[in-house]
Motif scaffolding. Sequence first.
Motif, mmCIF file in Angstrom:
data_model
loop_
_atom_site.group_PDB
_atom_site.id
_atom_site.type_symbol
_atom_site.label_atom_id
_atom_site.label_comp_id
_atom_site.label_asym_id
_atom_site.label_seq_id
_atom_site.Cartn_x
_atom_site.Cartn_y
_atom_site.Cartn_z
ATOM 1 N N SER A 77 -3.469 5.850 4.109
ATOM 2 C CA SER A 77 -3.826 5.931 5.304
ATOM 3 C C SER A 77 -4.235 4.313 5.468
ATOM 4 O O SER A 77 -4.485 3.388 6.701
ATOM 5 C CB SER A 77 -5.148 5.730 5.459
ATOM 6 O OG SER A 77 -4.648 7.812 5.585
ATOM 7 N N GLN A 78 -4.869 2.997 5.140
ATOM 8 C CA GLN A 78 -5.158 1.930 4.455
ATOM 9 C C GLN A 78 -3.327 1.302 5.367
ATOM 10 O O GLN A 78 -3.089 0.408 6.035
ATOM 11 C CB GLN A 78 -5.144 1.307 3.729
ATOM 12 C CG GLN A 78 -6.662 1.778 3.172
ATOM 13 C CD GLN A 78 -6.747 0.851 2.088
ATOM 14 O OE1 GLN A 78 -6.607 -0.301 1.534
ATOM 15 N NE2 GLN A 78 -7.185 1.595 1.247
ATOM 16 N N ALA A 79 -2.135 1.839 4.905
ATOM 17 C CA ALA A 79 -0.871 0.756 5.230
ATOM 18 C C ALA A 79 -1.048 0.953 6.555
ATOM 19 O O ALA A 79 0.004 0.548 6.822
ATOM 20 C CB ALA A 79 -0.105 1.690 4.086
ATOM 21 N N ILE A 80 -0.901 2.482 7.006
ATOM 22 C CA ILE A 80 -1.114 3.249 8.596
ATOM 23 C C ILE A 80 -1.688 2.126 8.868
ATOM 24 O O ILE A 80 -2.377 1.568 10.407
ATOM 25 C CB ILE A 80 -1.078 4.477 8.832
ATOM 26 C CG1 ILE A 80 -0.199 5.163 8.254
ATOM 27 C CG2 ILE A 80 -1.357 4.839 10.156
ATOM 28 C CD1 ILE A 80 -0.870 7.107 8.414
ATOM 29 N N VAL A 83 7.573 6.298 8.638
ATOM 30 C CA VAL A 83 7.393 6.530 6.785
ATOM 31 C C VAL A 83 6.023 6.718 6.098
ATOM 32 O O VAL A 83 5.941 7.260 5.564
ATOM 33 C CB VAL A 83 8.408 5.236 6.433
ATOM 34 C CG1 VAL A 83 8.169 4.966 4.931
ATOM 35 C CG2 VAL A 83 9.828 5.231 6.690
ATOM 36 N N TYR A 84 5.346 5.585 6.900
ATOM 37 C CA TYR A 84 3.531 5.909 6.431
ATOM 38 C C TYR A 84 3.628 7.252 6.278
ATOM 39 O O TYR A 84 2.614 7.895 5.761
ATOM 40 C CB TYR A 84 3.539 4.466 6.751
ATOM 41 C CG TYR A 84 3.681 3.434 6.665
ATOM 42 C CD1 TYR A 84 4.982 3.274 5.332
ATOM 43 C CD2 TYR A 84 2.597 2.245 7.634
ATOM 44 C CE1 TYR A 84 4.860 1.873 5.255
ATOM 45 C CE2 TYR A 84 3.344 0.598 7.044
ATOM 46 C CZ TYR A 84 4.427 1.094 5.948
ATOM 47 O OH TYR A 84 4.952 -0.676 6.030
ATOM 48 N N PHE A 85 3.526 7.909 7.957
ATOM 49 C CA PHE A 85 2.996 8.045 8.302
ATOM 50 C C PHE A 85 3.819 10.288 7.794
ATOM 51 O O PHE A 85 3.138 11.362 7.260
ATOM 52 C CB PHE A 85 3.231 9.199 9.506
ATOM 53 C CG PHE A 85 1.958 8.562 10.408
ATOM 54 C CD1 PHE A 85 0.935 9.161 10.933
ATOM 55 C CD2 PHE A 85 2.390 7.145 11.961
ATOM 56 C CE1 PHE A 85 0.034 7.972 11.684
ATOM 57 C CE2 PHE A 85 1.716 6.285 12.551
ATOM 58 C CZ PHE A 85 0.282 7.168 12.214
ATOM 59 N N CYS A 86 4.996 9.786 7.751
ATOM 60 C CA CYS A 86 5.492 10.991 6.848
ATOM 61 C C CYS A 86 5.274 11.190 5.362
ATOM 62 O O CYS A 86 5.139 12.325 4.890
ATOM 63 C CB CYS A 86 7.279 10.775 6.939
ATOM 64 S SG CYS A 86 7.833 11.959 6.763
ATOM 65 N N ASN A 87 4.780 9.632 4.650
ATOM 66 C CA ASN A 87 4.918 10.008 3.100
ATOM 67 C C ASN A 87 3.153 10.506 3.399
ATOM 68 O O ASN A 87 3.117 11.158 2.531
ATOM 69 C CB ASN A 87 4.645 8.476 2.974
ATOM 70 C CG ASN A 87 6.494 8.224 2.262
ATOM 71 O OD1 ASN A 87 7.646 9.022 2.770
ATOM 72 N ND2 ASN A 87 6.208 7.155 1.669
ATOM 73 N N LEU A 145 1.195 -1.978 -0.124
ATOM 74 C CA LEU A 145 -0.424 -0.221 -0.058
ATOM 75 C C LEU A 145 0.760 1.066 0.297
ATOM 76 O O LEU A 145 0.467 2.067 -0.729
ATOM 77 C CB LEU A 145 -0.890 -0.193 1.153
ATOM 78 C CG LEU A 145 -1.951 -1.137 1.215
ATOM 79 C CD1 LEU A 145 -2.545 -1.034 2.328
ATOM 80 C CD2 LEU A 145 -3.289 -0.891 0.256
ATOM 81 N N LYS A 146 1.943 1.584 0.458
ATOM 82 C CA LYS A 146 2.591 2.332 0.532
ATOM 83 C C LYS A 146 3.540 2.513 -0.999
ATOM 84 O O LYS A 146 3.422 3.712 -1.346
ATOM 85 C CB LYS A 146 3.974 2.187 2.022
ATOM 86 C CG LYS A 146 5.321 3.399 2.330
ATOM 87 C CD LYS A 146 6.839 3.153 2.114
ATOM 88 C CE LYS A 146 6.867 2.060 0.618
ATOM 89 N NZ LYS A 146 8.576 1.967 1.120
ATOM 90 N N ASN A 147 3.838 1.700 -1.270
ATOM 91 C CA ASN A 147 4.196 1.681 -2.394
ATOM 92 C C ASN A 147 3.194 2.340 -3.661
ATOM 93 O O ASN A 147 3.410 2.946 -4.715
ATOM 94 C CB ASN A 147 4.571 0.432 -3.375
ATOM 95 C CG ASN A 147 6.107 0.131 -2.586
ATOM 96 O OD1 ASN A 147 7.043 0.555 -1.615
ATOM 97 N ND2 ASN A 147 6.253 -1.513 -2.053
#
Length: 307
Positions: free
Chosen positions: A112-115, A123-127, A91-93
């Motif tokens: 958001s789904q990745a989080i 990383v997820y929050f920062c992206n 999901l991040k990618n």
Amino acid sequence: MSELKRLAYSIIDFLREQTRSQAWNSDERESLEVAMQCLENVFKISSRDIHLAVSPPLTEIFSAAVTKDLIWNTPSGFTPSAQDAIRAEQLKNEGNNYIKEENYRAAVDSYSQAIELDPNSAVYFCNRAAAQSKLNNYTAAIEDCKRAIAIDPDYSKAYGRMGLALTSLNKHSEAITYYQKAVELDPENGTFISNLRVAEQKIGEASSPTGAGLGVDLASLLNNPSFVSMAASLMQNPQLQQLMSGMMSNAISGPAAGVGGLTDMGSLIQAGQQFAQQMQEENPELIEQLRNQIRTRSFSGSNEDQS
């Protein structure tokens, strides 16, 4: 009743901040305005009643509560399953690809789904903060950066993106603090260094009447012998002299001045264009220096890579 008024004032202040920092459509913005007006009418208060303000403001209270719920209330030692971790990375990618496609809302959704699957990833929050900034949701971006920093206090990119979001809200002093931390953690990062310098220049411009709000440093420009010499030479041009004479005549006598007066904005623009064109022809190297100065005074990071 006084406590209710203070609460109502805090809610209005919170809503007003959201209208400034979030990308609402016209209907949503109108609904927020109506809500604020209703509260003001019911409790007979206005934005001038600053004595009703509470500290910390409702925005910070809400942010702290959300951050605590999503991070500090995560079960101790929580580790996503191997399957969830793999899916979260996918999901991040996907979010990173959406960023490249400039589909920022889809990117926010993917991050958001990745989080949800792995709330321990800075990383997820920062992206997601980067995507929120692209949507002009700077308050949301700041909160995501705070969460990333809480998870990983040594994550330089989170400090850098926090600085960008704060800068977009014209909070340059706060932005400098985060840029400095980003540079401290990653001293070789040219983007952090450049953004720090620009933020410091913005603070300097705000406190100085010289050159404030301009794309170039006016004081340095007027002290540049090459520029002054070139400008003096160009002013000997008969055509420019006629335009300038007309402008002065019009300023003294009004729009009814004789033929040749600058009676409309088009004539003024024409004069400026002629002056700029001749400056380019006379000294292209100096013009290029001025253009580079403007570029370096713009913040970097618009095409920043995602993690």
